[in-house]
Design a protein around this motif. Structure first.
Motif, PDB file in Angstrom:
ATOM      1  N   THR A 143     -39.329  55.577   5.137  1.00  0.00           N
ATOM      2  CA  THR A 143     -39.324  55.883   6.560  1.00  0.00           C
ATOM      3  C   THR A 143     -39.832  57.299   6.781  1.00  0.00           C
ATOM      4  O   THR A 143     -39.438  58.229   6.067  1.00  0.00           O
ATOM      5  N   LYS A 148     -37.835  58.166  11.862  1.00  0.00           N
ATOM      6  CA  LYS A 148     -36.405  58.476  11.895  1.00  0.00           C
ATOM      7  C   LYS A 148     -36.040  59.160  13.217  1.00  0.00           C
ATOM      8  O   LYS A 148     -34.985  58.885  13.804  1.00  0.00           O
ATOM      9  N   LEU A 218     -36.304  59.866   3.067  1.00  0.00           N
ATOM     10  CA  LEU A 218     -37.335  59.940   4.099  1.00  0.00           C
ATOM     11  C   LEU A 218     -38.573  60.608   3.536  1.00  0.00           C
ATOM     12  O   LEU A 218     -38.507  61.343   2.542  1.00  0.00           O
TER      13      LEU A 218
END
Length: 304
Positions: A143, A148, A218
């Motif tokens: 992601t 996010k 992330l």
């Protein structure tokens, strides 16, 4: 599964993972059998997973984590980070099973929370440990920071209304404005692998130094991790200039203080709202109280 901490049960209800909870006994037994491990004491402080001590067939101590299925594909993100980190800055991955959300990792020692260090020393350790994780990871499939940010903004808006507005509209508005700026600032070329949940309970003593556990994972600006540090210890922010912490973290890491501050504002509200939903108190209440007070004090918000 009587050993599951109440907060994990509450989180399962919030994210619609009741079926996972009902099948947890069988899931634990299946992993024990297939991996030839013995599962022992359950960690009571877990909030989003079943986490327990485990022992390998050769006697090696380990930790078993069964990750609750939820938004942003949590298991995939955690496994990806642990694989990419290869034991540097994060706990060493021993085995994983994405389909079952199962992770077996090295067992570490006391957390920073247990060590009860002064906040300045904790921040020094958190910065140094997170910095060992940051590295280019193009095409890793994680992601992004922009994704996010959008997810957090949507979660804030939805949960604030669902919880009958437990903090001020101004605090929510400021968090959403900060999220919009961080989304716009995302740059794939600058993005690095980040842990995504750098705090004192996730930072444990290792054979040499400290390592992080429970990564969200992330591909984002490194400032996101420091935003988590901004989110934690909220009441201490009110002792003097709240933005001084962002400046100090930026000085330690060579990162941008404004980006750190803005991610902190987003995380403080989003985590405070989630904590309210799952009854993680008094932490959630403190985060939202500080979010209210900071939003009132930020002059720049008047120009939004």
């Amino acid at each position: 599964m009587n050993r599951v901490p109440p907060v994990v049960r509450n989180k399962a209800a919030v994210v619609g993972a009741e079926e996972w909870l009902r099948g947890l006994d069988a899931l634990v037994a299946g992993v024990e059998h297939d991996w030839s491990i013995v599962v022992g004491r359950v960690y009571p402080d877990a909030t989003e997973a079943f986490v327990a001590e485990a022992t390998l067939a050769d006697g090696t101590p380990a930790v078993l984590k069964l990750i609750m299925p939820r938004d942003l594909d949590a298991a995939r993100g955690e496994i990806a980070v642990l694989r990419l980190a290869e034991g540097e800055g994060c706990a060493r991955l021993l085995r994983d099973d994405l389909d079952r959300g199962a992770v077996l990792s090295e067992r570490l020692d006391r957390s920073l929370h247990d060590l009860e260090l002064r906040i300045a020393r904790r921040h020094e350790i958190l910065c140094a440990t997170a910095g060992r994780v940051w590295r280019p990871a193009p095409d890793c499939g994680l992601t992004t920071g922009a994704e996010k940010g959008r997810w957090l903004a949507e979660a804030i808006t939805r949960s604030w209304e669902a919880l009958d507005r437990p903090c001020s509209e101004r605090a929510v508005g400021y968090a959403l404005a900060c999220a919009a700026r961080r989304i716009a600032a995302h740059d794939d070329e600058r993005a690095v692998l980040v842990h995504g949940d750098v705090h004192q309970w996730n930072t444990l003593e290792a054979a040499s130094g400290f390592k992080l556990v429970d990564p969200d994972g992330l591909l984002a600006e490194a400032e996101y991790d420091m935003g988590i540090v901004m989110r934690e210890d909220p009441l201490e922010l009110l002792d003097g200039d709240p933005q001084e912490r962002a400046r100090a973290l930026a000085a330690r890491t060579g990162l941008d203080a404004t980006a750190i501050w803005e991610w902190g504002a987003v995380e403080r509200v989003s985590t405070g709202l989630l904590g309210t939903a799952i009854d993680l108190q008094p932490a959630a209440r403190e985060m939202l109280e500080v979010a209210d007070r900071i939003a009132v004090s930020i002059r720049s918000f008047d120009a939004e």
